[in-house]
Scaffold this active site. Structure first.
Site, short mmCIF file in Angstrom:
data_model
loop_
_atom_site.label_atom_id
_atom_site.label_comp_id
_atom_site.label_asym_id
_atom_site.label_seq_id
_atom_site.Cartn_x
_atom_site.Cartn_y
_atom_site.Cartn_z
N ALA A 1 54.15 50.44 42.91
CA ALA A 1 54.37 49.03 42.66
C ALA A 1 54.94 48.74 44.32
CB ALA A 1 55.30 48.97 41.66
N GLY A 2 54.85 47.37 44.26
CA GLY A 2 55.46 46.74 45.53
C GLY A 2 54.34 46.47 46.53
N LYS B 1 51.59 43.28 44.40
CA LYS B 1 52.36 42.72 43.51
C LYS B 1 51.99 41.60 42.55
CE LYS B 1 56.30 42.37 46.31
NZ LYS B 1 57.60 43.13 45.38
N ASN C 1 63.32 46.67 52.79
CA ASN C 1 63.15 45.40 52.25
C ASN C 1 63.88 44.64 51.32
OD1 ASN C 1 61.98 44.78 49.24
ND2 ASN C 1 61.58 46.87 49.74
N GLY D 1 63.02 40.95 46.80
CA GLY D 1 63.55 40.10 45.50
C GLY D 1 62.47 39.79 44.46
N PHE D 2 61.55 40.56 44.15
CA PHE D 2 60.57 40.35 43.18
C PHE D 2 59.84 39.17 43.20
CE2 PHE D 2 62.68 43.00 39.56
CZ PHE D 2 62.42 44.04 40.01
N ASN E 1 53.90 47.16 36.52
CA ASN E 1 55.27 47.47 36.69
C ASN E 1 55.87 45.91 36.23
OD1 ASN E 1 57.73 47.03 38.45
ND2 ASN E 1 57.26 49.09 38.95
N ASN F 1 60.95 48.40 35.46
CA ASN F 1 61.76 48.62 36.69
C ASN F 1 63.12 47.91 36.81
OD1 ASN F 1 62.56 48.77 39.42
ND2 ASN F 1 60.81 47.41 40.21
N SER G 1 65.50 48.13 41.37
CA SER G 1 65.47 47.46 42.52
C SER G 1 66.74 46.84 42.90
CB SER G 1 64.56 46.20 42.51
OG SER G 1 64.67 45.36 43.66
N ASN H 1 67.45 44.57 45.13
CA ASN H 1 67.29 43.21 45.72
C ASN H 1 67.48 41.93 44.71
OD1 ASN H 1 66.76 44.52 48.11
ND2 ASN H 1 64.69 44.76 47.61
N THR H 2 67.54 42.41 43.50
CA THR H 2 67.80 41.46 42.32
C THR H 2 69.43 41.87 41.82
OG1 THR H 2 65.65 41.17 41.65
CG2 THR H 2 67.23 40.33 40.15
N LYS I 1 61.58 53.38 35.66
CA LYS I 1 61.89 53.52 36.89
C LYS I 1 63.33 53.57 37.44
CE LYS I 1 59.89 52.81 41.68
NZ LYS I 1 58.83 51.95 42.53
N ASN J 1 63.26 54.58 43.24
CA ASN J 1 63.17 53.32 43.91
C ASN J 1 63.49 53.47 45.43
OD1 ASN J 1 62.57 50.57 44.56
ND2 ASN J 1 62.67 50.22 42.36
N TYR K 1 53.90 54.71 49.18
CA TYR K 1 53.65 53.26 49.75
C TYR K 1 54.09 53.22 50.98
CZ TYR K 1 54.29 48.14 50.33
OH TYR K 1 54.26 46.96 50.72
N SER K 2 55.28 53.28 51.40
CA SER K 2 55.88 53.05 52.53
C SER K 2 55.27 53.78 53.90
CB SER K 2 57.35 53.13 52.74
OG SER K 2 57.79 51.93 51.76
#
Length: 363
Positions: free
Chosen positions: A62-63, A66, A111, A114-115, A140, A171, A174, A176-177, A216, A245, A317-318
């Site tokens: 995921a990511g 999106k 990153n 923030g969703f 996700n 999830n 993260s 970032n939230t 996750k 994550n 992913y990355s």
């Protein structure tokens, strides 16, 4: 052909800032200009996990997709499964830009998105349009940043996508939230799992099938946190874990300027810690609960090492940012050669063969 295309695509995308490059890569997949993977299927790579048949163990995490724009295009690259999201009930813009940073010397990404996503309705429309298409596509689900009841957001995700999801990922990891990772604390996690799995049970009766639910988690949990997650995972009818994550750690980075950016770190530097956390979770939950290993995967050797450490399936992913769209094909060509060398009839035969070594790593 795809190797040369992959090299050119990567070089071209690096001329743009990371978020623009991401958008262009999505557009390229939607247009069909990215060549499909031509690697023959190898029956040694196929498994049935959580009741789902996977033709190979490699998935897109995921990511990336999106908003469920290109799941089928990702499957054509060779992935055995693709996971869309994270999707939240309401659309949200995410954090201020710039919010993605390449650490090229480290083959890493930071990153703080923030969703950012278009919300449930947009993703549901796209997934409904491909409802009868083949392939494993997971959804996700997350919570809106301004939600008054985050648990209710996850429950809504289960109900909204039940008819179109092959599996769900909850999830809560993260960074970032704000406050999201607090849901990993034992009491909060218990309440979340009870609500989500009760909703799944109701939808299973309504639809006549039970859709697997994975959880996750973050790679930054301490040993005590891993104990709590494992205990709750085993106390509930959860179908599996995804480990892990992005991390808040900046250990070992050479790009110190970019390392100062806030957000979650992914890519090659995450491999060691995420694999250690994976093995520690395998030791805690035992052999039966499926685990998906994620973090720093960029080669067939990395995939196999995650499996040795306790993973049933592996996502990336990355590292594809640096390796290009030909990475899945290269991994799927490499895995059979590694299995030949190991003289095994199934990739599953290698699961857990290095779990003790990885579980012994200090966090």
């Amino acid at each position: 052909m795809i190797g040369r295309f992959s090299d050119l695509a990567r070089q071209g995308l690096f001329l743009f800032d990371p978020e623009t490059a991401h958008g262009l890569s999505i557009a390229a997949l939607k247009s069909g200009v990215v060549p499909a993977c031509r690697v023959p299927r190898d029956p040694r790579l196929a498994q049935t996990i959580a009741g789902i048949r996977f033709e190979n163990p490699l998935g897109m995490a995921a990511g990336y997709d999106k908003n469920a724009e290109v799941p089928d295009a990702l499957l054509k690259l060779g992935f055995g499964f693709a996971e869309i999201g994270t999707v939240t009930p309401k659309p949200q813009a995410g954090n201020d830009k710039p919010r993605i940073f390449r650490l090229t010397a480290d083959r890493a990404v930071i990153n703080r998105l923030g969703f950012n996503n278009e919300g449930h309705d947009a993703a549901l429309a796209r997934l409904s349009a491909r409802r009868n298409a083949p392939g494993v596509v997971g959804v996700n689900i997350g919570a809106n940043k301004d939600s008054a009841d985050r648990v209710a957001d996850y429950v809504l995700g289960i109900r909204k996508f039940y008819a179109v999801a092959t599996y769900f990922t909850v999830n809560i990891s993260s960074p970032n939230t704000p406050g999201l990772r607090d849901l990993q604390a034992r009491e909060s996690l218990r309440g979340l799992l009870e609500a989500v799995l009760a909703a799944r049970a109701e939808e299973a009766v309504r639809h006549g099938r039970s859709v697997p639910v994975f959880l996750k988690i973050a790679p930054d949990l301490a040993e005590e946190g891993l104990d709590d997650v494992a205990a709750e995972a085993l106390d509930h009818p959860l179908d599996g874990l995804i480990v892990s994550n992005t991390t808040l750690s900046r250990d070992g980075l050479s790009d110190r300027a970019q390392a100062g950016e806030a957000g979650g770190l992914s890519g090659a530097p995450l491999f060691k810690r995420s694999t250690a956390v994976l093995a520690k979770m395998r030791k805690r939950v035992g052999p039966a609960l499926p685990i998906v290993g994620v973090g720093g995967v960029g080669s067939a050797e990395d995939v196999l090492e995650k499996i040795r450490a306790g993973a049933d399936l592996v996502q990336l992913y990355s590292c594809m940012v640096y390796e290009g769209p030909g990475l899945p094909a290269r991994i799927l060509r490499g895995l059979p050669r590694l299995l030949d060398a190991e003289k095994v009839s199934s990739i599953r035969d290698l699961r857990d063969t290095a779990v003790d070594r990885w579980a012994g790593e200090k966090l």
